[in-house]
Write a protein that holds these residues in place. Structure first.
Motif, short mmCIF file in Angstrom:
data_model
loop_
_atom_site.label_atom_id
_atom_site.label_comp_id
_atom_site.label_asym_id
_atom_site.label_seq_id
_atom_site.Cartn_x
_atom_site.Cartn_y
_atom_site.Cartn_z
N MET A 64 -49.31 -16.32 4.51
CA MET A 64 -50.02 -15.41 3.63
C MET A 64 -49.13 -15.11 2.43
O MET A 64 -47.93 -14.98 2.57
CB MET A 64 -50.41 -14.16 4.40
N ILE A 65 -49.73 -15.04 1.29
CA ILE A 65 -48.96 -15.02 0.05
C ILE A 65 -49.20 -13.71 -0.70
O ILE A 65 -50.34 -13.36 -0.99
CB ILE A 65 -49.34 -16.23 -0.83
N PRO A 66 -48.11 -12.97 -1.01
CA PRO A 66 -48.29 -11.71 -1.74
C PRO A 66 -48.64 -11.96 -3.20
O PRO A 66 -48.47 -13.07 -3.70
CB PRO A 66 -46.92 -11.04 -1.61
N ALA A 67 -49.11 -10.92 -3.86
CA ALA A 67 -49.34 -11.01 -5.30
C ALA A 67 -47.99 -11.13 -5.99
O ALA A 67 -46.96 -10.77 -5.42
CB ALA A 67 -50.08 -9.76 -5.77
N ALA A 68 -48.00 -11.63 -7.21
CA ALA A 68 -46.75 -11.84 -7.93
C ALA A 68 -46.03 -10.52 -8.15
O ALA A 68 -46.66 -9.47 -8.31
CB ALA A 68 -47.04 -12.51 -9.27
N PHE A 69 -44.68 -10.56 -8.12
CA PHE A 69 -43.89 -9.35 -8.35
C PHE A 69 -42.56 -9.75 -8.96
O PHE A 69 -42.13 -10.90 -8.86
CB PHE A 69 -43.67 -8.59 -7.03
N GLU A 70 -41.93 -8.77 -9.62
CA GLU A 70 -40.57 -8.98 -10.13
C GLU A 70 -39.59 -8.65 -9.02
O GLU A 70 -39.89 -7.86 -8.12
CB GLU A 70 -40.32 -8.06 -11.35
N TYR A 71 -38.41 -9.23 -9.12
CA TYR A 71 -37.45 -9.06 -8.03
C TYR A 71 -36.06 -8.81 -8.60
O TYR A 71 -35.61 -9.51 -9.51
CB TYR A 71 -37.46 -10.32 -7.17
N GLU A 72 -35.41 -7.77 -8.09
CA GLU A 72 -34.03 -7.48 -8.49
C GLU A 72 -33.20 -7.33 -7.22
O GLU A 72 -33.69 -6.83 -6.22
CB GLU A 72 -33.95 -6.14 -9.24
N ALA A 73 -31.94 -7.73 -7.32
CA ALA A 73 -31.07 -7.60 -6.15
C ALA A 73 -29.73 -7.00 -6.57
O ALA A 73 -28.75 -7.72 -6.76
CB ALA A 73 -30.87 -8.95 -5.47
N PRO A 74 -29.69 -5.68 -6.76
CA PRO A 74 -28.45 -5.05 -7.20
C PRO A 74 -27.36 -5.14 -6.13
O PRO A 74 -27.67 -5.21 -4.93
CB PRO A 74 -28.85 -3.59 -7.43
N ALA A 75 -26.11 -5.13 -6.58
CA ALA A 75 -24.99 -5.26 -5.64
C ALA A 75 -24.42 -3.90 -5.26
O ALA A 75 -23.73 -3.78 -4.26
CB ALA A 75 -23.90 -6.13 -6.24
N THR A 76 -24.71 -2.88 -6.09
CA THR A 76 -24.17 -1.55 -5.77
C THR A 76 -25.29 -0.52 -5.77
O THR A 76 -26.36 -0.73 -6.35
CB THR A 76 -23.13 -1.09 -6.82
N LEU A 77 -24.98 0.60 -5.13
CA LEU A 77 -25.94 1.69 -5.05
C LEU A 77 -26.26 2.24 -6.44
O LEU A 77 -27.41 2.55 -6.75
CB LEU A 77 -25.36 2.79 -4.14
N MET A 78 -25.22 2.35 -7.29
CA MET A 78 -25.46 2.89 -8.63
C MET A 78 -26.40 1.99 -9.42
O MET A 78 -27.28 2.46 -10.14
CB MET A 78 -24.13 3.10 -9.38
N GLU A 79 -26.22 0.67 -9.28
CA GLU A 79 -27.14 -0.26 -9.96
C GLU A 79 -28.57 -0.08 -9.44
O GLU A 79 -29.53 -0.10 -10.20
CB GLU A 79 -26.72 -1.71 -9.70
N ALA A 80 -28.68 0.07 -8.14
CA ALA A 80 -30.01 0.25 -7.54
C ALA A 80 -30.67 1.51 -8.08
O ALA A 80 -31.86 1.51 -8.42
CB ALA A 80 -29.90 0.31 -6.02
N LEU A 81 -29.89 2.59 -8.16
CA LEU A 81 -30.44 3.85 -8.67
C LEU A 81 -30.85 3.72 -10.13
O LEU A 81 -31.89 4.26 -10.55
CB LEU A 81 -29.41 4.97 -8.49
N ALA A 82 -30.04 2.98 -10.90
CA ALA A 82 -30.39 2.78 -12.31
C ALA A 82 -31.71 2.02 -12.43
O ALA A 82 -32.57 2.36 -13.26
CB ALA A 82 -29.26 2.03 -13.02
N LEU A 83 -31.88 0.99 -11.61
CA LEU A 83 -33.13 0.21 -11.63
C LEU A 83 -34.31 1.09 -11.22
O LEU A 83 -35.40 1.00 -11.79
CB LEU A 83 -33.02 -0.98 -10.68
N LEU A 84 -34.07 1.93 -10.25
CA LEU A 84 -35.14 2.80 -9.75
C LEU A 84 -35.56 3.78 -10.84
O LEU A 84 -36.75 4.11 -10.98
CB LEU A 84 -34.61 3.55 -8.52
N ARG A 85 -34.58 4.21 -11.63
CA ARG A 85 -34.88 5.14 -12.72
C ARG A 85 -35.70 4.42 -13.80
O ARG A 85 -36.63 4.94 -14.36
CB ARG A 85 -33.57 5.68 -13.31
N ARG A 86 -35.31 3.16 -14.06
CA ARG A 86 -35.95 2.41 -15.13
C ARG A 86 -37.37 1.98 -14.77
O ARG A 86 -38.26 1.96 -15.61
CB ARG A 86 -35.10 1.18 -15.46
N HIS A 87 -37.58 1.61 -13.51
CA HIS A 87 -38.88 1.04 -13.12
C HIS A 87 -39.56 1.97 -12.13
O HIS A 87 -39.29 1.91 -10.93
CB HIS A 87 -38.70 -0.34 -12.50
N ARG A 88 -40.44 2.79 -12.62
CA ARG A 88 -41.05 3.80 -11.75
C ARG A 88 -41.97 3.18 -10.69
O ARG A 88 -42.17 3.72 -9.63
CB ARG A 88 -41.82 4.83 -12.58
N GLY A 89 -42.54 2.00 -10.95
CA GLY A 89 -43.45 1.37 -9.98
C GLY A 89 -42.73 0.51 -8.96
O GLY A 89 -43.38 -0.15 -8.15
#
Lengths: 290, 779
Positions: free
Chosen positions: A1-26
Motif C-alpha cells: 500500500m502506497i502513501p500519498a506523496a510527502f516531504e521527508y527530513e532526517a535531522p541529526a540533532t534535537l535542536m534541528e528537529a525542533l527548528a524544522l518543527l517550528r518551520r513546518h507546522r503541518g
C-alpha cells in the motif's frame, strides 16, 4: 500500500528537529513508524512532511538517574530494548514486562516508547504501565525549554495527549521500585492487531504488617484513553491483599473506564468485564511479588 | 541397493532460495520500460454507477492511459467462470463495472503510469458518480421473495439449486429413536496468501508474442483463457508462474487485473505491471466458505446413524469466479462423511449477495462438509450420552471398496477405524478423559474433540509429465502442475530418482512456464501428486522402456534378459556385462539404435479415472478460561491417510499448515460484513489469523491405505489438515463447555462468544442439560 506523496527530513540533532518543527507546522514526527506509516499507507493520514527523528542519538538509551531512585528512558528507545534491559528488569520490571507483550518481535525492534506514548493509541500497552508507575514525561518545545508532565495528566483522550504540536517528547522518567513493592501487567490481546483489548498494570507495596501501603492500577484498551483506577486503588489501600479484598477492589476498577469502547473485537460490556478480571489478576500477581 | 527416495524425509530443495530472499516472484520481474497499473474500486456494495470519468486521472503526471468498463467490454466480455450446470444463473462479471457495482472493491477503472505511486494517486482521481442501492449481505435474507436483487436480470438471488437423495430419508426420520438438529454457520474467510496477487504483461509486436508473468496456480489454464478472451491464438501467449508465495485456491481464478494488464500491454506496446495491495487482496481476491448449513440426523439409541438431512445455503457473493458454482457441490457430496449413512437428502442453495465472490479456498466445500457431519456426530453422542469415538466407530464405512456413498461418490479405499484408533492411542484418549474429569472438579474446563474427516482429491481431467535424460545422464522433469509452496521440485525428483535409479540431486523439476512445459492443468484441490505425479511416473516408464531397448542393443542381449538396478542395466546371470543409464543416454544422442528413435525422453498424460478420498482422525485438546472465554489449544494429534506418502517431511509440512488454517477458522478468522456491505475486517489489524504462539506443537502420524486409482497409490495431503482441524477444535471447545449445558456456538469461537454463552447458560440454569432443538423418541 502506497502513501500519498510527502516531504521527508532526517535531522541529526534535537535542536534541528525542533527548528524544522517550528518551520513546518503541518509536519509530523516519525520515530519507529509503527503507527504513523500504516495510517499513511491506508491513506488515513497524509502529512505533508515527515521529520524523521529516529537518527537523533541523544533521544535513545536507558540510564539510572545520578542520585538513583529513578530511571530515565530516551523517547526513541525501542520496545525491544525496554524488554531486554537488565536495569529495568531489576529495578522497574513492570515496564519491561509490558514492553515484552507489545505486538511481535519486529514491532518491538522498531516501535519506540516515545512514539507509542505520543500517538496515544487507546489500546497501547505502555500507557497502563506508565500510569501505574506515576511516570513523568519530558517534552521540549521549539524554544528549547523543557516541560515535565506527569503521566496522569498526559493522556487526554483518543489519540490525544498533553503534547503541543511544536513539542518533542524527549524522555520518560520512571521510579525505581522499592523493596516490598511488586508489579504485574495483564494483557488480553486482540488476536489480529495484538494490541490490548484490555491491559491492566498494577503496582502494590506492602508494609511490614503485610498491608497494602501503595496501590496503583493503570488500565488501557477499555476506554478512549488509559486511566488510573483510583477507587479500586483506594479500596485495597491499607488492607491485606487477600483474594476477597483484591476481588472487592477489582470490582471497582471498571468505574474508572468511563465510556468503554465497543467494536467488532469486543463489546463495551465484555471490555468492562475483562477490566475487572485482569485487575484482579494483576493485583494478585503484583501482591505476590511484593 | 540404496534406500528408495520415495518415502524419505528429504528437505525441500526449493527452500534455500525462498528463505534467503533469492526466489524470483512476479514482483521481481520488471522489464525495461514497465508501466504500472492501479485500479479505482467501488466503495459501495451495491450502487448504480452513473458516470466514470478518467479525465483528471489522465492529466496526472506520469499517467499514460486509462480504461473504463464500457471501453473494456468492447474487447473482453466478462471474467470467465468455467463451470456450467443446468439451470445455473450465470450473470456476466464485467472486467470493469458497467452501470452497476455489486460489491465493495469491484474494479471500476484502471490507469497506467510510469511509476507505481503515480498510478495509485491517479486511480484516486478517477471521478465516479454512484447512486447507492440497498445491499443484501445475508444469504438467507437474499433468498426471501422480496429481497433486493443482486442481478436485476434474474427474478431472484437463488443462483442455483440442487437436490441429492438416496434411500428413504423420511422413513429413517420417522423410525429414529432420536433426531438431532442444528444450524451451523460456516463463516466467510479470506484466503490471505502471503504473497498477494500480481501480473506483468509484455507484448512483443514484432513476434506477436504476449508474455504474462502471473501469480497463477494454473498457468496453462490462464494461457488458454487469456488467448480466448483476447482473441489470440494460444501459441502466441506464454504464461509464466515464477515462484509463487501461496495461493490456497485464491490464485486459480482469472481475474480482471490479468485481463486489463494484457489489454494495456497490447495497446501500448509496453510492459504493464500490477501488484496487489493487501487491502485489495482483502476485497478483490476471492473469499472462501460462507455457508449457513442446517443439519438433521436420525439415529438409533445405540448411536447408529440411519438418516441425514442437510440444507446448504452457500453465499457465493456477487459473481461467479472460475470454479465457484462447483465449490458447494462437494459439501453435499461429502456430507455423509466416512460413515455408512444409507438415507440422505442434501439440498443446495447457491445465493448471490453483494459481497466479494466466493471460490476455492483450501478445502473448497469439503471443510464445510466435514464441519457439518463431524459436529452432527458429536451432537448425536451428546444426545445419547455416548462417547463420540464410539459413535464414530459404529458408523464408519467398513467396505467393500469401491464404496458408493449416499452423496453419490465412489470411495476408492479406506480404513477409517485404523486412523481413529491410532489417533486415540497417540492422544492417550482414555487417560485424557479421566484427566478431564479430575480437572473439572478443580474448576478447569478441558475439552477433547475428534474429527474423522473425509477428503476428495485428484480432480482431473488429466495432467502432463515429461522426463528427459540428457546425454550426460542428468534428468529434467517437466510437470503441468504448478506448485507454489507444495514442494514438488523435491517430491517429483524423488519419484523419478527411484524409477531411473539416479540420485535425487540429478533430477531437475521444471514447472510454471507454458513455453517450457507443453501442457498442463495446474495445482489445486490436492491433485498435484496423485494426478501430476502419476503422469511423471508414467513418463519414467516410457523412458525406461526405451532405455531397455538401447541397453539391449549395447549389450547385445534381448531385453528380457536384462535387469535394471542401481542405475545400471545388467545381463541376468552375468552381472559384469552391464551398462549404466548414463552410457545408455549417451548412446541415445550419438548413434541410432534399431527400433528406437534418437533421444531419451518421453511425455505422458495421466487421465484421472475417478476421484480419490483421503481421510484421517484429528484430536484436539483445549482448555477454556471460563472467566475470559479464552480458548487455549493445548495439544493436537493428527493421523492422516493420504495413501502412499512420497516425502513424509513435506507431507507433515502440509498437515501443519493445514491445521493452522483450520484452527484459524475455528477460533479466530471471519470476514465480517456490516449491513451496508462494507468489509469491516478489511486489514490484518482486524482480521485475525493464528500465529506460532497460538499453536501447540502438532503431533502428526500417518496410516497408509493406498488408492488403486493411480500408479503411485497416492491420494492428497494439501488440504487434509484444514478439513480435519476445524471440527476437531470446535468439538473440543464444546466438549469443554458441556458442564455449562452449552451445545453449540458458531465460529469463530472468540473469547467474547464463549464468555457470552457461559453467561447465558448461567442465567438459564437450572435448565435441561440438553438443548431445546434435540428431541427424543421411543425411549
Amino acid at each position: 500500500m502506497i502513501p500519498a506523496a510527502f516531504e521527508y527530513e532526517a535531522p541529526a540533532t534535537l535542536m534541528e528537529a525542533l527548528a524544522l518543527l517550528r518551520r513546518h507546522r503541518g509536519a509530523k514526527l516519525l520515530a519507529g513508524g509503527h503507527s504513523l506509516l500504516p495510517m499513511m499507507k491506508l491513506r488515513l493520514a497524509a502529512p505533508e512532511r515527515l521529520i524523521d527523528i529516529s537518527r537523533i542519538k541523544e533521544l535513545a538509551g536507558i540510564r539510572e538517574s545520578r542520585g538513583g531512585g529513578t530511571i530515565v528512558i530516551g523517547a526513541l528507545t525501542p520496545h525491544g530494548t525496554l524488554e531486554s534491559s537488565a536495569l529495568l528488569q531489576e529495578k522497574c520490571p513492570l515496564l519491561a514486562e509490558a514492553a515484552a507483550v507489545i505486538g511481535d518481535p519486529q514491532v518491538r525492534n522498531r516501535g519506540t516508547i516515545g512514539g507509542s506514548l505520543a500517538h496515544a493509541d487507546p489500546a497501547a500497552d505502555l500507557p497502563a504501565a506508565l500510569l501505574a508507575l506515576d511516570a513523568t514525561l519530558t517534552a521540549m518545545g521549539t524554544s528549547g525549554a523543557r516541560r515535565q508532565v506527569p503521566a496522569r495528566r498526559f493522556f487526554r483522550g483518543l489519540l490525544t495527549t498533553a503534547l503541543r504540536p511544536t513539542e518533542v517528547l524527549t524522555e520518560i522518567t520512571v521510579p525505581v521500585l522499592k523493596r516490598g513493592t511488586g508489579s504485574a501487567y495483564e494483557k488480553f490481546a486482540n488476536k489480529a492487531s495484538r494490541f490490548a483489548v484490555v491491559g491492566v498494570a498494577a503496582v502494590v507495596a506492602l508494609d511490614r504488617r503485610g498491608r497494602c501501603s501503595q496501590v496503583a492500577i493503570g488500565i488501557t484498551g477499555a476506554g478512549p484513553k488509559a486511566v488510573r483506577a483510583v477507587r479500586a486503588e483506594a479500596a485495597l489501600l491499607g488492607r491485606e491483599p487477600t483474594a476477597a479484598n483484591i476481588a472487592a477492589a477489582a470490582a471497582r476498577a471498571s468505574a474508572a473506564v468511563g465510556d468503554a469502547l465497543s467494536d467488532i473485537h469486543a463489546s463495551s460490556e465484555f471490555r468492562l468485564h475483562l477490566t475487572e478480571v485482569l485487575t484482579r489478576r494483576a493485583l494478585a500477581r503484583a501482591a505476590a511479588r511484593a | 541397493m540404496a534406500a528408495p527416495a520415495v518415502g524419505s524425509r528429504i528437505k525441500r530443495r526449493e527452500d534455500p532460495r525462498l528463505i534467503t530472499g533469492t526466489g524470483n516472484y512476479v514482483e521481481d520481474v520488471t522489464p525495461a520500460g514497465t508501466l504500472y497499473m492501479a485500479l479505482a474500486r467501488s466503495p459501495h456494495a451495491h450502487a448504480r454507477l452513473r458516470r466514470v470519468n478518467v479525465k483528471d486521472a489522465l492529466q496526472h503526471p506520469g499517467v499514460v492511459a486509462a480504461l473504463t468498463g464500457p471501453e473494456v467490454r468492447q474487447i473482453v466480455d466478462s471474467v470467465p467462470c468455467v463451470v456450467d450446470f443446468p439451470d445455473l444463473k450465470k450473470p456476466k462479471w464485467p472486467v470493469l463495472a458497467v452501470d452497476r457495482v455489486r460489491y465493495v472493491g469491484e474494479a471500476v477503472a484502471a490507469v497506467v503510469a510510469t511509476d507505481r505511486a503515480m498510478a495509485v494517486d491517479a486511480a484516486s482521481l478517477v471521478q465516479t458518480d454512484y447512486l447507492p442501492l440497498t445491499a443484501v449481505t445475508d444469504p438467507e435474507r437474499a433468498l426471501r421473495p422480496r429481497s433486493t436483487r443482486v442481478h436485476a436480470e434474474f427474478k431472484d438471488n437463488q443462483a442455483w439449486y440442487s437436490l441429492t437423495e438416496a434411500g428413504d430419508v423420511d422413513s429413517a426420520f420417522r423410525e429414529a429413536h432420536v433426531v438431532v438438529k442444528q444450524r451451523l454457520v460456516n463463516q466467510r474467510l479470506i484466503p490471505l496468501a502471503m504473497e498477494t496477487r500480481g501480473v506483468v504483461a509484455q507484448y512483443h509486436a514484432a513476434s506477436g508474442l504476449l508474455t504474462v508473468w502471473s501469480t497463477s496456480q494454473n498457468p496453462h489454464q490462464l494461457k488458454s483463457q487469456l488467448a480466448a478472451l483476447l482473441g489470440l491464438p494460444e501459441n502466441q501467449v506464454r504464461v509464466i508462474a515464477p515462484d509463487v508465495g501461496g495461493g490456497f485456491g485464491s490464485k486459480i481464478d482469472v481475474y480482471c487485473e490479468e485481463i486489463l494488464a494484457c489489454i494495456f500491454a497490447l495497446r501500448l506496446g509496453r510492459p504493464v505491471k500490477w501488484i496487489e495491495e493487501r487491502r485489495e487482496n482483502f476485497q478483490g481476491t476471492i473469499h472462501g466458505r460462507d455457508q449457513v448449513d442446517y443439519v438433521e440426523v436420525a439415529a438409533q439409541r445405540d448411536g447408529v446413524i440411519t438418516g441425514l438431512k442437510v440444507k446448504v445455503i452457500a453465499d457465493v457473493g456477487a459473481y461467479w469466479g472460475f470454479f465457484s458454482p462447483a465449490i458447494a457441490t462437494s459439501t453435499i457430496g461429502l456430507a455423509t462423511g466416512c460413515y455408512a449413512i444409507p438415507n440422505f437428502r442434501g439440498e443446495l442453495y447457491e445465493v448471490f449477495t453483494n459481497k466479494t465472490p466466493v471460490d476455492a479456498y483450501r478445502g473448497a466445500g469439503r471443510p464445510e462438509a466435514a464441519y457439518i457431519i463431524e459436529r452432527a456426530v458429536d451432537l448425536v453422542a451428546l444426545e445419547l450420552a455416548l462417547d463420540p469415538a464410539e459413535v464414530r466407530r459404529k458408523n464408519f464405512i467398513g467396505g467393500p471398496f469401491p464404496y458408493a456413498t449416499a452423496g453419490g461418490m465412489s470411495f476408492d479405499s479406506g480404513n477409517y477405524r485404523a486412523a481413529l484408533d491410532k489417533a486415540l492411542q497417540s492422544a492417550g484418549y482414555q487417560r485424557r478423559r479421566s484427566e478431564q474429569k479430575r480437572l473439572r472438579q478443580r474448576g478447569r474446563y478441558q475439552g477433547i474433540g475428534l474429527s474423522s474427516y473425509i477428503e476428495l482429491c485428484a480432480i482431473g481431467p488429466w495432467e502432463m509429465g515429461a522426463v528427459r535424460v540428457d546425454a550426460a545422464g542428468k534428468v529434467t522433469v517437466l510437470t503441468g502442475t504448478s506448485p507454489h509452496g507444495q514442494g514438488e521440485e523435491t517430491t517429483f525428483a524423488q519419484i523419478v530418482a527411484d524409477q531411473l535409479q539416479v540420485a535425487v540431486e540429478e533430477v531437475a523439476v521444471q514447472h510454471g512456464d507454458t513455453a517450457v512445459v507443453p501442457a498442463g492443468i495446474g495445482t489445486y484441490g490436492s491433485r498435484t501428486t496423485a494426478v501430476g505425479g502419476s503422469a511423471v511416473l508414467n513418463a519414467c516408464l516410457l523412458v525406461k522402456e526405451k532405455a531397455f531397448k538401447i541397453a539391449s542393443h549395447l549389450l547385445q542381449v534381448p531385453e528380457d534378459r536384462l535387469t535394471f538396478a542401481q542405475g545400471t542395466f545388467a545381463v541376468k546371470d552375468a552381472p559384469d556385462r552391464a551398462v549404466t543409464l548414463a552410457k545408455v543416454a549417451a548412446q541415445a544422442y550419438t548413434g541410432s539404435v534399431p527400433g528406437a528413435e534418437m533421444g531419451l525422453e518421453a511425455s505422458a498424460y495421466f487421465e484421472a479415472p475417478n476421484l480419490v478420498f483421503p481421510f484421517g482422525t484429528h484430536v484436539a485438546v483445549v482448555e477454556v478460561d471460563p472467566e475470559t472465554g479464552e480458548v487455549k489449544l493445548v495439544r493436537y494429534v493428527a493421523v492422516d491417510d493420504a495413501g502412499n506418502i512420497i516425502n513424509p517431511l513435506t507431507a507433515e509440512g502440509q498437515v501443519h499448515g493445514g491445521i493452522a488454517q483450520g484452527v484459524g477458522q475455528a477460533l479466530m478468522e471471519a470476514a465480517v460484513y456490516d449491513e451496508s456491505g462494507q468489509l469491516v475486517t478489511g486489514t490484518l489489524m482486524d482480521y485475525a489469523i493464528p500465529a506460532a504462539e497460538d499453536l501447540p506443537l502438532f503431533e502428526t502420524a500417518f496410516t497408509v491405505t493406498p488408492t488403486p486409482r493411480n500408479p503411485l497409490g497416492a491420494k492428497g495431503i494439501g488440504e487434509a489438515g484444514t478439513i480435519g482441524a476445524t471440527p476437531a477444535v470446535v468439538n473440543a471447545v464444546m466438549d469443554a463447555l458441556a458442564p455449562f449445558g452449552i451445545r453449540h456456538i458458531d465460529m469463530p469461537l472468540s473469547p467474547e462468544r464463549v464468555w457470552r454463552a457461559i453467561q447465558e447458560s448461567a442465567k438459564a440454569r437450572p435448565a435441561r442439560r440438553r438443548g431445546p432443538s434435540a428431541r427424543r423418541r421411543g425411549s
